[in-house]
Design a protein around this motif. Sequence first.
Motif, PDB file in Angstrom:
ATOM      1  N   PRO A   4      26.014  52.843  29.790  1.00 31.36           N
ATOM      2  CA  PRO A   4      26.430  51.966  28.688  1.00 31.36           C
ATOM      3  C   PRO A   4      27.912  51.616  28.751  1.00 31.36           C
ATOM      4  CG  PRO A   4      26.215  54.214  27.899  1.00 31.36           C
ATOM      5  CD  PRO A   4      25.876  54.242  29.352  1.00 31.36           C
ATOM      6  N   VAL A   5      28.370  51.216  29.913  1.00 30.41           N
ATOM      7  CA  VAL A   5      29.800  50.903  30.067  1.00 30.41           C
ATOM      8  C   VAL A   5      30.171  49.691  29.234  1.00 30.41           C
ATOM      9  CG1 VAL A   5      31.608  50.425  31.737  1.00 30.41           C
ATOM     10  CG2 VAL A   5      29.612  51.737  32.414  1.00 30.41           C
TER      11      VAL A   5
ATOM     12  N   ILE B  12      36.203  48.652  36.080  1.00 31.15           N
ATOM     13  CA  ILE B  12      37.513  48.058  35.820  1.00 31.15           C
ATOM     14  C   ILE B  12      37.339  46.890  34.855  1.00 31.15           C
ATOM     15  CG2 ILE B  12      38.753  48.768  37.901  1.00 31.15           C
ATOM     16  CD1 ILE B  12      38.117  46.005  39.086  1.00 31.15           C
ATOM     17  N   ASP B  13      38.341  46.722  34.020  1.00 36.36           N
ATOM     18  CA  ASP B  13      38.325  45.653  33.031  1.00 36.36           C
ATOM     19  C   ASP B  13      39.392  44.636  33.436  1.00 36.36           C
ATOM     20  OD1 ASP B  13      38.426  44.007  30.870  1.00 36.36           O
ATOM     21  OD2 ASP B  13      38.601  45.599  29.367  1.00 36.36           O
ATOM     22  N   SER B  38      29.786  54.653  44.308  1.00 39.47           N
ATOM     23  CA  SER B  38      28.421  54.144  44.438  1.00 39.47           C
ATOM     24  C   SER B  38      28.207  52.939  43.541  1.00 39.47           C
ATOM     25  CB  SER B  38      27.402  55.238  44.130  1.00 39.47           C
ATOM     26  OG  SER B  38      27.396  55.515  42.760  1.00 39.47           O
ATOM     27  N   ILE B  39      28.887  52.922  42.407  1.00 45.29           N
ATOM     28  CA  ILE B  39      28.773  51.766  41.514  1.00 45.29           C
ATOM     29  C   ILE B  39      30.157  51.416  40.979  1.00 45.29           C
ATOM     30  CG2 ILE B  39      27.939  50.975  39.257  1.00 45.29           C
ATOM     31  CD1 ILE B  39      25.399  52.493  39.710  1.00 45.29           C
ATOM     32  N   LEU B  40      30.466  50.127  41.026  1.00 50.58           N
ATOM     33  CA  LEU B  40      31.685  49.661  40.370  1.00 50.58           C
ATOM     34  C   LEU B  40      31.302  48.543  39.409  1.00 50.58           C
ATOM     35  CD1 LEU B  40      34.831  49.627  40.127  1.00 50.58           C
ATOM     36  CD2 LEU B  40      34.819  47.855  41.870  1.00 50.58           C
ATOM     37  N   ASP B  41      31.642  48.752  38.143  1.00 51.00           N
ATOM     38  CA  ASP B  41      31.397  47.707  37.148  1.00 51.00           C
ATOM     39  C   ASP B  41      32.686  46.929  36.920  1.00 51.00           C
ATOM     40  OD1 ASP B  41      28.750  48.061  36.657  1.00 51.00           O
ATOM     41  OD2 ASP B  41      29.045  49.529  35.059  1.00 51.00           O
ATOM     42  N   VAL B  42      32.584  45.615  37.052  1.00 49.76           N
ATOM     43  CA  VAL B  42      33.756  44.770  36.827  1.00 49.76           C
ATOM     44  C   VAL B  42      33.489  43.941  35.586  1.00 49.76           C
ATOM     45  CG1 VAL B  42      35.275  43.012  37.811  1.00 49.76           C
ATOM     46  CG2 VAL B  42      34.128  44.642  39.318  1.00 49.76           C
ATOM     47  N   LEU B  43      34.336  44.097  34.589  1.00 46.27           N
ATOM     48  CA  LEU B  43      34.172  43.326  33.358  1.00 46.27           C
ATOM     49  C   LEU B  43      35.140  42.146  33.403  1.00 46.27           C
ATOM     50  CD1 LEU B  43      32.536  43.493  30.710  1.00 46.27           C
ATOM     51  CD2 LEU B  43      34.568  44.503  29.662  1.00 46.27           C
ATOM     52  N   TRP B  74      31.201  38.774  31.264  1.00 45.99           N
ATOM     53  CA  TRP B  74      30.164  39.223  32.187  1.00 45.99           C
ATOM     54  C   TRP B  74      30.515  40.581  32.758  1.00 45.99           C
ATOM     55  CZ3 TRP B  74      32.179  34.392  31.853  1.00 45.99           C
ATOM     56  CH2 TRP B  74      31.291  33.334  31.608  1.00 45.99           C
ATOM     57  N   ARG B  75      29.446  41.319  33.090  1.00 45.94           N
ATOM     58  CA  ARG B  75      29.645  42.543  33.842  1.00 45.94           C
ATOM     59  C   ARG B  75      29.060  42.328  35.227  1.00 45.94           C
ATOM     60  NH1 ARG B  75      25.882  47.277  32.704  1.00 45.94           N
ATOM     61  NH2 ARG B  75      24.667  45.871  34.004  1.00 45.94           N
TER      62      ARG B  75
END
Lengths: 420, 82
Positions: A4-5, B12-13, B38-43, B74-75
């Motif tokens: 839930p980031v 990262i935002d 393993s996972i990078l979330d970019v906002l 978006w993510r």
Amino acid sequence: MNIPVEKEASKASPLSLLVPRSMQTRMGFLVLISTALIGLFVSQNQSVVAAVWVIANVFGFTLQRSRFCFASAFRDLFLFGSGHNMKGIIVGIGVSTIGFAAIMSWIVPNTNSGTLPSEAHILPVGISVIVGGIVFGIGMVIAGGCVSGSLYRMAEGYVASWITIGGVILGLAALTMTWNWWWDFTISTEPKIWLPSSTNLGYTGGVAVTLIGLILIYLLVIYRENATGIFTPDIATKKRPAQDFQSRIRNTLDPVFKKGWNVALGGATLGVLGIVLYTIHMPLGVTGELMRASQLGLGWTGLDVPVLNGLADLGGCTGISDDKGLITHTFAITVGLLPGALMGALFAGEFKLRLPNNWRRYVQSLGGGLLMGYAAGLAVGCTVGALFSAIPSLSLSGWVFGIALAVGAFTGTQVIKRIH
Amino acid sequence: MAKEQMGEISSIDVRGEICPYPMMKTNEELDKNQEYLSILDVLTDHPPALSTIPPQALKRGFDVDIEEVSAGEWRIRLTKIN
């Protein structure tokens, strides 16, 4: 995996203003009705200006939908080896070239008659366009968008782009104060080189040379992409299965209004719009109106504004126009793209007031804008007027400006790599 | 080997940033600890980043999944391809 980031992150958004999706669609229709009413109102007295207004709406919509970006086209080739946007530009210029040649051959059937087609963007070639291109290239990379890019981003809610356009107007004012020096120093002696007559190529030869040049640059872009190992992925976007009537309609509309357009389609659409606009009046250009705004501003300051030598005979984005009052041709093009881009953003649900958290970005926006304004004045056009409309006008100046832009963009990337 | 120890999830935002910074910062993040990530979330709230980040991520061996989290945001989830 479900992390839930996004929920936590969305909360921490103090410097942004989100507008709910449903409200955006309603606002989009409101803008559509308003811009149509403006068009109708203008058409009472100025039918051509009204047509230009509508074309400018489509122009802004296309820029927003295809996320067209001249700054990125040049910068990303150097920074990441990506030719994504550059390919779109090349396609657009290619499309325009064929249409422009047809229009020009209608205006000036005999290329050896000594006259140049009126309104075509055939600009002087010399030091001014080289310096203008380099400085513009640096400016657009530092600001993160060129003049047309910053204009449509203004409408999308990018506050930094408002600062950039403010900088462009100030830069144009600075150019106005120094124009006569440039005129005496170099511009007055610079030749206008039109491929069909100056090189004796005629229309066929001029178009052939232009298209071959474009194909060679396209190959160069692919070569660069190959060398850096970049490729354009096929992103499998989650597709809603078309179950009922409503979702089928949505699947039909989404590629136009929701998803970003393929950049080649965007480029080709812009190319066609350039042709249509030239048919009814003059090629695309957005700096002329900003020049007019800066002149108006200078008039208010009480400064002794010089009479600009030679500008009236130059063509391109000089901001000089025969029509009086607020609503002129240049006003219709430049201001008209704003509601178009706003509609694009609203219907896609992409509108958002965006405020950079990093103070350096504001400095970059203003500084880049100042550089672009001064340079666009010097080169009598920006990436639209002096490049996208100049190369199809079969003007050598467009090519020189493009090469100078690349040099400037390369310099600019060295600068932004050092700003974090 | 690294595959077994991986599992680091990072985010990262880059909201408020425009080109080329969303992409530059994503690349930096991917390159910094490519081995364990393993996972990078970019906002992001910058639409052009949706078309500029995926080629860079794929080049570095990451799969791309884009999700709209709210209007104009978006993510981009980058998952390492095993």
